[in-house]
Design an enzyme around this catalytic site. Structure first.
Site, short mmCIF file in Angstrom:
data_model
loop_
_atom_site.label_atom_id
_atom_site.label_comp_id
_atom_site.label_asym_id
_atom_site.label_seq_id
_atom_site.Cartn_x
_atom_site.Cartn_y
_atom_site.Cartn_z
CE1 TYR A 1 -31.86 61.66 -40.39
CE2 TYR A 1 -31.48 60.41 -38.98
CZ TYR A 1 -31.42 61.29 -38.84
OH TYR A 1 -31.37 62.44 -38.01
CG HIS A 28 -37.19 52.10 -39.14
ND1 HIS A 28 -38.63 51.73 -38.35
CD2 HIS A 28 -37.30 53.49 -39.40
CE1 HIS A 28 -37.99 52.95 -37.45
NE2 HIS A 28 -37.89 54.14 -38.70
CB THR A 76 -30.68 56.17 -37.19
OG1 THR A 76 -31.89 56.29 -38.48
CG2 THR A 76 -29.87 57.25 -36.08
CE LYS A 77 -35.47 54.89 -40.38
NZ LYS A 77 -35.02 56.29 -39.77
CG ASN A 78 -31.38 48.01 -41.28
OD1 ASN A 78 -32.21 49.05 -39.83
ND2 ASN A 78 -31.37 47.03 -40.91
#
Length: 230
Positions: free
Chosen positions: A44, A21, A46-48
């Site tokens: 992934y 993250h 949803t990651k930054n």
């Protein structure tokens, strides 16, 4: 991290970090990813740094980099590009047990585009966090996210702590937000069963921070959280 490594009798050159993250995080003036023997990031969706799936390993050590490059592709000593350039030999060896974990060309193209937007996306996350802070500050029984003393936060998630003074439990608050169509969850359920982990887990819901969010949506969530307090 240095304190944890020292407590275990290890130097940072023996530490491998899980930084799934943490893309964009700064610690003591240095970017996470350049502090230890190796650091693992996630790509992934949803990651930054969202590329869809997979991730990367960063290291300053040539031997670790060479080993990682080989083992991401079956342990083969020379990849297809190295064997196909004019004048190159076709032979290779397999000295290590590797995996099929190389990035695809399509992912690399997406990643290059995402890198160009990364700073702007991180700045937008910080703007959304500021709106959350403004809207949630002063609500009794809510603990807002801590900031590092020396460094910068990546703001992959916005994590609040729901205390008894709030009047509703963490799960009741999440249910209320879900009823209003707002996604909220717990990241992540502990892998251990120690009392201290269990005590922390039952009180901390999280909300993803996305660059596509609006200030109005942040204000609306803060208002609903305030309304749900009893």
């Amino acid at each position: 991290m240095a304190e944890a490594a020292s407590a275990a009798g290890l130097g940072l050159d023996r530490v491998i970090e899980d930084a799934a993250h943490a893309a964009g995080t700064v610690a003591d003036g240095r970017l996470v990813g350049a502090l230890s023997r190796a650091t693992c990031f996630s790509f992934y969706a949803t990651k930054n740094l969202a590329i869809g799936e997979g991730g990367m390993i960063t290291t300053n050590l040539a031997d670790v980099a060479d080993y990682t490059r080989r083992c991401r592709l079956h342990g083969i000593s020379r990849d297809a590009w190295q064997r196909s350039v004019p004048g190159a030999a076709w032979r290779y060896t397999v000295d290590d047990a590797g995996l099929k974990a190389n990035m695809t060309d399509m992912q690399a193209a997406i990643g290059r585009a995402q890198l160009r937007r990364f700073r702007d996306n991180q700045s937008r996350r910080a703007d959304i966090v500021a709106r959350y802070d403004q809207g949630l500050a002063g609500i009794p029984g809510l603990g807002l996210p801590a900031r590092p003393d020396r460094g910068g936060h990546a703001w992959h998630l916005y994590v609040i702590r729901v205390l008894p003074e709030y009047g509703s439990s963490r799960d009741e608050l999440i249910a209320e937000l879900h009823a209003q169509g707002i996604e909220c969850s717990v990241h992540f359920i502990p892998i251990t069963s120690t009392p201290i982990c269990a005590n922390s887990w039952v009180r901390r819901p999280t909300r993803g921070c996305t660059p596509g969010g609006t200030g109005e949506s942040a204000d609306g969530l803060a208002a609903l959280v305030s309304h749900a307090a009893r």
